[in-house]
Design an enzyme around this catalytic site. Sequence first.
Site, mmCIF file in Angstrom:
data_model
loop_
_atom_site.group_PDB
_atom_site.id
_atom_site.type_symbol
_atom_site.label_atom_id
_atom_site.label_comp_id
_atom_site.label_asym_id
_atom_site.label_seq_id
_atom_site.Cartn_x
_atom_site.Cartn_y
_atom_site.Cartn_z
ATOM 1 N N CYS A 1 0.821 -1.213 0.000
ATOM 2 C CA CYS A 1 0.000 0.000 0.000
ATOM 3 C C CYS A 1 0.853 1.261 0.000
ATOM 4 O O CYS A 1 1.722 1.425 0.874
ATOM 5 C CB CYS A 1 -0.899 -0.022 1.237
ATOM 6 S SG CYS A 1 -1.807 1.505 1.523
ATOM 7 N N TYR B 1 -5.526 6.628 -8.881
ATOM 8 C CA TYR B 1 -6.722 5.843 -8.557
ATOM 9 C C TYR B 1 -7.943 6.387 -9.292
ATOM 10 O O TYR B 1 -8.802 5.618 -9.742
ATOM 11 C CB TYR B 1 -6.975 5.867 -7.044
ATOM 12 C CG TYR B 1 -6.027 4.990 -6.272
ATOM 13 C CD1 TYR B 1 -6.357 3.683 -5.948
ATOM 14 C CD2 TYR B 1 -4.778 5.474 -5.869
ATOM 15 C CE1 TYR B 1 -5.490 2.878 -5.238
ATOM 16 C CE2 TYR B 1 -3.898 4.665 -5.163
ATOM 17 C CZ TYR B 1 -4.260 3.375 -4.857
ATOM 18 O OH TYR B 1 -3.388 2.573 -4.161
#
Length: 339
Positions: free
Chosen positions: A50, A181
Amino acid sequence: MTGTGSSGYVNPSGSYRRDQRYLTTRITADGRDGWPVEAGRYRLVVSRACPWAHRAVVVRRLLGLEAALSMGICGPTHDERSWTFDLDPGGRDPVLGIERLQEAFFARDPDYPLGITVPAIVDVPTGQVVTNDFAQMTIDLSLEWREHHRPGAPELYPEHLREEIDEVDRQVFRDVNNGVYRAGFAGTQDAYDKAYRRLFDRLDVLSERLSRQRYLVGDTITEADVRLFTTLARFDAVYHGHFKCNRHKLTEMPVLWAYFRDLFQTPGFGDTVDLDHVKRHYYVVHRDINPTQVVPAGPDTSGWWAPHGREELGGRPFGDGTPPPPPVPAEVVPADHRP
């Protein structure tokens, strides 16, 4: 990141929106939120996959907080119920004794309704998550945990540069960190096109800025560089193809490519990159984008170690401080996972 790894949703217009509701309780030197800084009391839970958790890993390394703040590492893949400690013997975190990070959130609030995200800091005695507010977390590691910094720890958030760092961080988060994203999870062509343009427009602006100075703010590494680095480290392996951010690869953007190599080759940055975990997370968890779950073999990362020439711009990576020592043995990224 949770669910699809996005920790967000696509609205009716097709635009991706990140869920930014976090547990914002802070661990501070004076304990004003009820959680005082104490060496050995808390555990930082991360996934090396992440980018938001990766920031905390880098900052903890640079500041030398390993002895004061232990770290639990989740595996790179998860289901809708949250990150798991499948890398540990018996599938349980050896300090917290739990199988899923979800358990620590429910210990804090049995009806916890929000995302189960990393990074998270857990109070070991109670097993409760204190905070998963990733943006504030690294700032507090710099400012509130100062008593436990190693000798020679750098000033990552110096007072005289905070306003500029904050402004750069806002732009980078909106258009780059979260921008990839917004492109990758866009639900319509128009939403994708807008995210794509904003991303590369911002990268062009950053390239121009970094053509004149070695680091984003001032002449030393700051919080701003950490936040950009973790996105750049994933760019060619994930965002270029998987998220359709494909105007150029990082290796085709000369200034940013040299800037990235400069940071990657700096102790505390490159030695925290686990490219195997990165690729397995995005390509396995994001089944809506990659239904086959096939993980790509590339990219070739041999160039990450090539000379970068950024020293010519001046600057001192750690200012009046020193590089961090090598990672503690238990936290070394496996050799076959490293670029």
